[in-house]
Write an enzyme that holds these catalytic residues in place. Sequence first.
Site, PDB file in Angstrom:
ATOM      1  N   SER A 143       0.848  -1.190   0.000  1.00 13.16           N
ATOM      2  CA  SER A 143       0.000   0.000   0.000  1.00 13.16           C
ATOM      3  C   SER A 143       0.882   1.237   0.000  1.00 13.16           C
ATOM      4  O   SER A 143       1.991   1.214   0.551  1.00 13.16           O
ATOM      5  CB  SER A 143      -0.886   0.017   1.252  1.00 13.16           C
ATOM      6  OG  SER A 143      -1.533   1.271   1.375  1.00 13.16           O
ATOM      7  N   TYR A 157      -1.808  -0.591  10.300  1.00 13.07           N
ATOM      8  CA  TYR A 157      -1.968  -1.041   8.908  1.00 13.07           C
ATOM      9  C   TYR A 157      -0.757  -0.635   8.077  1.00 13.07           C
ATOM     10  O   TYR A 157      -0.172  -1.445   7.347  1.00 13.07           O
ATOM     11  CB  TYR A 157      -3.254  -0.431   8.331  1.00 13.07           C
ATOM     12  CG  TYR A 157      -3.434  -0.643   6.843  1.00 13.07           C
ATOM     13  CD1 TYR A 157      -3.857  -1.863   6.335  1.00 13.07           C
ATOM     14  CD2 TYR A 157      -3.179   0.394   5.938  1.00 13.07           C
ATOM     15  CE1 TYR A 157      -4.014  -2.046   4.958  1.00 13.07           C
ATOM     16  CE2 TYR A 157      -3.342   0.222   4.575  1.00 13.07           C
ATOM     17  CZ  TYR A 157      -3.759  -1.009   4.089  1.00 13.07           C
ATOM     18  OH  TYR A 157      -3.912  -1.189   2.733  1.00 13.07           O
TER      19      TYR A 157
END
Length: 248
Positions: A143, A157
């Site tokens: 990501s 995350y």
Amino acid sequence: MSKVMIITGGSRGIGAATALRAAQKGYAVAVNYRANSAAADQVVQNIESSGGRAIAVQADMAVESDIVRLFETVDRELGRVDVLVNNAGIVDQVSRVEAMSFERVDRMMRVNVTGPFICAREAIKRMSTRHGGNGGSIVNVSSAASHRGGSGEYVDYAASKGAIDTFTEGLAKELAAEGIRVNAVRPGVVKTDIHASGGNPGKPEKSSQAIPMGRAGEADEIAYGILWLASDEAAFTTGARLDIDGGV
Ligand code: NAP
């Protein structure tokens, strides 16, 4: 014989887009999911109705025995895996670090980091020329958060995706002489259900202004990058992190 691709979290979002496009390219596809069997079945049905080959396999990426069963099922029903797409991933509610429970951080790391490691372990045993395999390709879905940090939103995350970037770098070097390429895509904000699951359904719209291209991405736009990295067109590419993020 079709090449075999396992896509973790292939029932929805980026994974589902990758499954549909992979089938169009002739892969036999294993569509893994955790809970949403209806969504996984729909992806399989869409592939089959276009003449492709796919199976849905339930397995929780946080559970080792589930991952082992996923690979054994694919061995039996589709044949030896050629491409692993480590795509399944989760976010949690927006939170500062001091408010995060042990259980939250532990689950984040299990699903987003430990699961991809164990999937890679099972893939390597089948693909590596060191173990009698024919080689293959692993694509990890990281990501943009891995280099932006997720401050005030989800540092857990972002850190899990930082681990995936490092995992990609190290594993690529470890396997380069054994016929396995290992790469990552790093999507920016993409229009999928993941934002609603983190309590932030409007994130793609809200983020648009901060994205140089002025919009969030589509799942297909990430799938194309994954499929290029998996393909022979990327035969000299390993350890790469492909940013697909509208310019952030
Ligand atoms: P999504 O729409 O929420 O879909 C998640 C998929 O992962 C579903 O198929 C889900 O299965 C599966 N899954 C979740 N937990 C699992 C588990 N424990 N075991 C097995 N499967 C599990 O997510 P997405 O947006 O497509 O995200 C896919 C990947 O892209 C993730 O790694 C995410 O971090 C990354 N990413 C997404 C964005 C974005 O903006 N969307 C940006 C950067 C990176 P069920 O259907 O059974 O729930």
